[in-house]
Write a protein that holds these residues in place. Structure first.
Motif, PDB file in Angstrom:
ATOM      1  N   TYR A  10       0.737  -1.135  -0.116  1.00 18.97           N
ATOM      2  CA  TYR A  10       0.132   0.027   0.159  1.00 18.97           C
ATOM      3  C   TYR A  10       0.948   1.477   0.117  1.00 18.97           C
ATOM      4  O   TYR A  10       0.459   2.156  -0.635  1.00 18.97           O
ATOM      5  CB  TYR A  10      -1.089  -0.070   1.153  1.00 18.97           C
ATOM      6  N   ALA A  11       2.019   1.289   0.835  1.00 22.22           N
ATOM      7  CA  ALA A  11       2.873   2.279   0.600  1.00 22.22           C
ATOM      8  C   ALA A  11       3.203   2.566  -0.659  1.00 22.22           C
ATOM      9  O   ALA A  11       3.307   3.793  -1.328  1.00 22.22           O
ATOM     10  CB  ALA A  11       4.048   2.213   1.496  1.00 22.22           C
ATOM     11  N   VAL A  12       3.722   1.562  -1.453  1.00 19.99           N
ATOM     12  CA  VAL A  12       4.091   1.655  -2.860  1.00 19.99           C
ATOM     13  C   VAL A  12       3.128   2.269  -3.773  1.00 19.99           C
ATOM     14  O   VAL A  12       3.366   3.193  -4.525  1.00 19.99           O
ATOM     15  CB  VAL A  12       4.530   0.359  -3.204  1.00 19.99           C
ATOM     16  N   LEU A  13       2.008   1.716  -3.679  1.00 20.10           N
ATOM     17  CA  LEU A  13       0.820   2.121  -4.250  1.00 20.10           C
ATOM     18  C   LEU A  13       0.628   3.744  -3.974  1.00 20.10           C
ATOM     19  O   LEU A  13       0.440   4.370  -4.974  1.00 20.10           O
ATOM     20  CB  LEU A  13      -0.382   1.592  -4.085  1.00 20.10           C
ATOM     21  N   ARG A  14       0.570   4.200  -2.859  1.00 19.17           N
ATOM     22  CA  ARG A  14       0.327   5.608  -2.536  1.00 19.17           C
ATOM     23  C   ARG A  14       1.476   6.489  -3.031  1.00 19.17           C
ATOM     24  O   ARG A  14       1.245   7.325  -3.763  1.00 19.17           O
ATOM     25  CB  ARG A  14       0.284   5.856  -1.026  1.00 19.17           C
ATOM     26  N   GLU A  15       2.605   5.862  -3.117  1.00 26.75           N
ATOM     27  CA  GLU A  15       3.749   6.666  -3.833  1.00 26.75           C
ATOM     28  C   GLU A  15       3.593   6.921  -5.175  1.00 26.75           C
ATOM     29  O   GLU A  15       3.809   7.994  -5.989  1.00 26.75           O
ATOM     30  CB  GLU A  15       4.964   6.420  -3.346  1.00 26.75           C
ATOM     31  N   GLU A  19       3.186  10.170  -7.784  1.00 29.91           N
ATOM     32  CA  GLU A  19       4.273  10.396  -8.819  1.00 29.91           C
ATOM     33  C   GLU A  19       4.378   9.098  -9.415  1.00 29.91           C
ATOM     34  O   GLU A  19       5.410   8.374  -9.163  1.00 29.91           O
ATOM     35  CB  GLU A  19       5.339  10.942  -8.017  1.00 29.91           C
ATOM     36  N   GLY A  20       3.863   8.850 -10.436  1.00 33.19           N
ATOM     37  CA  GLY A  20       4.020   7.299 -11.262  1.00 33.19           C
ATOM     38  C   GLY A  20       5.155   7.365 -12.068  1.00 33.19           C
ATOM     39  O   GLY A  20       5.267   6.088 -12.435  1.00 33.19           O
ATOM     40  N   ARG A  21       5.962   8.339 -12.189  1.00 33.47           N
ATOM     41  CA  ARG A  21       7.316   8.175 -12.923  1.00 33.47           C
ATOM     42  C   ARG A  21       8.562   7.895 -12.219  1.00 33.47           C
ATOM     43  O   ARG A  21       9.513   7.987 -12.438  1.00 33.47           O
ATOM     44  CB  ARG A  21       7.474   9.501 -13.648  1.00 33.47           C
ATOM     45  N   LEU A  22       8.149   7.730 -10.984  1.00 31.04           N
ATOM     46  CA  LEU A  22       9.379   7.266 -10.064  1.00 31.04           C
ATOM     47  C   LEU A  22      10.076   6.112 -10.334  1.00 31.04           C
ATOM     48  O   LEU A  22       9.490   5.108 -10.687  1.00 31.04           O
ATOM     49  CB  LEU A  22       8.891   7.127  -8.382  1.00 31.04           C
ATOM     50  N   THR A  23      11.169   6.087 -10.381  1.00 26.40           N
ATOM     51  CA  THR A  23      12.203   4.881 -10.464  1.00 26.40           C
ATOM     52  C   THR A  23      12.121   4.254  -9.261  1.00 26.40           C
ATOM     53  O   THR A  23      11.874   4.715  -8.205  1.00 26.40           O
ATOM     54  CB  THR A  23      13.496   5.383 -10.915  1.00 26.40           C
ATOM     55  N   THR A  24      12.568   2.818  -9.295  1.00 28.53           N
ATOM     56  CA  THR A  24      12.558   2.244  -8.476  1.00 28.53           C
ATOM     57  C   THR A  24      13.694   2.752  -7.418  1.00 28.53           C
ATOM     58  O   THR A  24      13.503   2.669  -5.932  1.00 28.53           O
ATOM     59  CB  THR A  24      12.971   0.596  -8.310  1.00 28.53           C
ATOM     60  N   ALA A  28      12.203   3.479  -3.566  1.00 24.27           N
ATOM     61  CA  ALA A  28      12.714   2.483  -2.444  1.00 24.27           C
ATOM     62  C   ALA A  28      12.587   3.133  -1.224  1.00 24.27           C
ATOM     63  O   ALA A  28      12.243   2.820  -0.041  1.00 24.27           O
ATOM     64  CB  ALA A  28      13.876   1.908  -2.759  1.00 24.27           C
ATOM     65  N   PRO A  29      13.521   4.371  -0.954  1.00 24.33           N
ATOM     66  CA  PRO A  29      13.658   4.929   0.247  1.00 24.33           C
ATOM     67  C   PRO A  29      12.462   5.559   0.859  1.00 24.33           C
ATOM     68  O   PRO A  29      12.134   5.759   1.943  1.00 24.33           O
ATOM     69  CB  PRO A  29      14.767   6.074   0.136  1.00 24.33           C
ATOM     70  N   ARG A  30      11.442   5.868  -0.186  1.00 21.97           N
ATOM     71  CA  ARG A  30       9.938   6.405   0.348  1.00 21.97           C
ATOM     72  C   ARG A  30       9.416   5.299   1.238  1.00 21.97           C
ATOM     73  O   ARG A  30       8.408   5.498   1.802  1.00 21.97           O
ATOM     74  CB  ARG A  30       9.313   7.016  -0.806  1.00 21.97           C
ATOM     75  N   VAL A  31       9.483   4.029   0.701  1.00 21.74           N
ATOM     76  CA  VAL A  31       8.803   3.119   1.288  1.00 21.74           C
ATOM     77  C   VAL A  31       9.747   2.065   2.234  1.00 21.74           C
ATOM     78  O   VAL A  31       9.166   0.885   2.546  1.00 21.74           O
ATOM     79  CB  VAL A  31       8.030   2.030   0.266  1.00 21.74           C
ATOM     80  N   ASN A  32      10.933   2.630   2.433  1.00 21.75           N
ATOM     81  CA  ASN A  32      11.732   1.731   3.357  1.00 21.75           C
ATOM     82  C   ASN A  32      12.068   0.553   2.864  1.00 21.75           C
ATOM     83  O   ASN A  32      12.171  -0.607   3.613  1.00 21.75           O
ATOM     84  CB  ASN A  32      11.242   1.607   4.875  1.00 21.75           C
ATOM     85  N   LEU A  33      12.590   0.264   1.735  1.00 20.66           N
ATOM     86  CA  LEU A  33      13.028  -0.758   1.071  1.00 20.66           C
ATOM     87  C   LEU A  33      14.421  -0.517   0.255  1.00 20.66           C
ATOM     88  O   LEU A  33      14.648   0.411  -0.079  1.00 20.66           O
ATOM     89  CB  LEU A  33      12.134  -1.521   0.024  1.00 20.66           C
ATOM     90  N   SER A  34      15.266  -1.620   0.049  1.00 16.07           N
ATOM     91  CA  SER A  34      16.333  -1.444  -0.986  1.00 16.07           C
ATOM     92  C   SER A  34      15.523  -1.459  -2.365  1.00 16.07           C
ATOM     93  O   SER A  34      14.593  -2.078  -2.660  1.00 16.07           O
ATOM     94  CB  SER A  34      17.415  -2.310  -0.282  1.00 16.07           C
ATOM     95  N   GLN A  35      16.419  -1.212  -3.286  1.00 12.08           N
ATOM     96  CA  GLN A  35      16.034  -1.076  -4.444  1.00 12.08           C
ATOM     97  C   GLN A  35      15.670  -2.543  -5.224  1.00 12.08           C
ATOM     98  O   GLN A  35      14.584  -2.704  -5.715  1.00 12.08           O
ATOM     99  CB  GLN A  35      17.161  -0.620  -5.582  1.00 12.08           C
ATOM    100  N   SER A  36      16.319  -3.543  -4.724  1.00 10.66           N
ATOM    101  CA  SER A  36      15.947  -4.974  -5.673  1.00 10.66           C
ATOM    102  C   SER A  36      14.365  -5.182  -4.863  1.00 10.66           C
ATOM    103  O   SER A  36      13.529  -5.761  -5.604  1.00 10.66           O
ATOM    104  CB  SER A  36      16.892  -6.026  -5.442  1.00 10.66           C
ATOM    105  N   TRP A  39      11.779  -3.130  -6.408  1.00 12.33           N
ATOM    106  CA  TRP A  39      11.286  -3.613  -7.682  1.00 12.33           C
ATOM    107  C   TRP A  39      10.667  -4.927  -7.896  1.00 12.33           C
ATOM    108  O   TRP A  39       9.576  -4.773  -8.677  1.00 12.33           O
ATOM    109  CB  TRP A  39      12.733  -3.806  -8.685  1.00 12.33           C
ATOM    110  N   ARG A  40      10.959  -5.574  -6.740  1.00 16.84           N
ATOM    111  CA  ARG A  40      10.059  -7.017  -6.852  1.00 16.84           C
ATOM    112  C   ARG A  40       8.729  -6.492  -6.399  1.00 16.84           C
ATOM    113  O   ARG A  40       7.634  -7.070  -6.888  1.00 16.84           O
ATOM    114  CB  ARG A  40      10.800  -7.966  -5.904  1.00 16.84           C
ATOM    115  N   ARG A  41       8.445  -5.773  -5.519  1.00 22.37           N
ATOM    116  CA  ARG A  41       7.153  -5.224  -5.246  1.00 22.37           C
ATOM    117  C   ARG A  41       6.365  -4.582  -6.326  1.00 22.37           C
ATOM    118  O   ARG A  41       5.025  -5.093  -6.455  1.00 22.37           O
ATOM    119  CB  ARG A  41       7.097  -4.346  -4.077  1.00 22.37           C
TER     120      ARG A  41
END
Length: 156
Positions: A10-15, A19-24, A28-36, A39-41
């Motif tokens: 849900y955090a990924v979806l909200r972000e 802003e739909g053009r965000l790169t992973t 990633a830092p906006r949803v407290n994940l690393s990049q890989s 990307w999987r999410r």
């Protein structure tokens, strides 16, 4: 069976709604994940069809489509063939930007955009009145758009 989404999904979806053009790497830092894992999410949400696509939000007034009407339609008889023919005909009209089947007095609502009232009148008489199976059609003209963006789905 529907896969359950968690708070990170849900955090990924909200972000991405913001802003739909965000790169992973930006997401990633906006949803407290690393990049890989991020990307999987995103990939999982796309694969599941939760994310149906990425689109440009176009200001219709800036492309000379400032007129908007809601068109309520009632069919004369709802056989399977008539409904299919009607729906197929409506889908082919480019000025119809939304199209829903309803419960209640009317059978359908269309959202139609045009340059102005004169152009809408041409669409009404040249396309909408000729739709198969229509017994009643009436328009509601939008005077002011207060909240029009449907891309922002309220998420938990």
């Amino acid at each position: 069976m529907r896969e359950e989404l968690d708070s990170i999904d849900y955090a990924v979806l909200r972000e991405l709604q913001k802003e739909g053009r965000l790169t992973t790497s930006e997401l990633a830092p906006r949803v407290n994940l690393s990049q890989s894992p991020c990307w999987r999410r995103v990939n999982k949400l796309e694969t599941l069809g939760v994310i149906g696509g990425y689109h440009a939000e176009i200001n219709r007034k800036k492309v000379d489509l400032g007129f908007l009407a809601f068109v309520m339609i009632t069919l004369d008889y709802q056989s399977t063939d008539k409904v299919k023919n009607f729906e197929a005909a409506v889908i082919k009209i480019p000025e119809v930007v939304m199209f829903h089947c309803l419960s209640g007095t009317e059978d359908y609502i269309l959202v139609v955009v045009a340059k102005d009232i004169e152009c809408y009148t041409e669409i009404l008489h040249g396309k909408l009145h000729g739709l198969p199976g229509v017994s009643r059609l009436h328009s509601h003209i939008s005077l002011k758009e207060i909240k029009g963006r449907i891309a922002d789905v309220p998420l938990p």
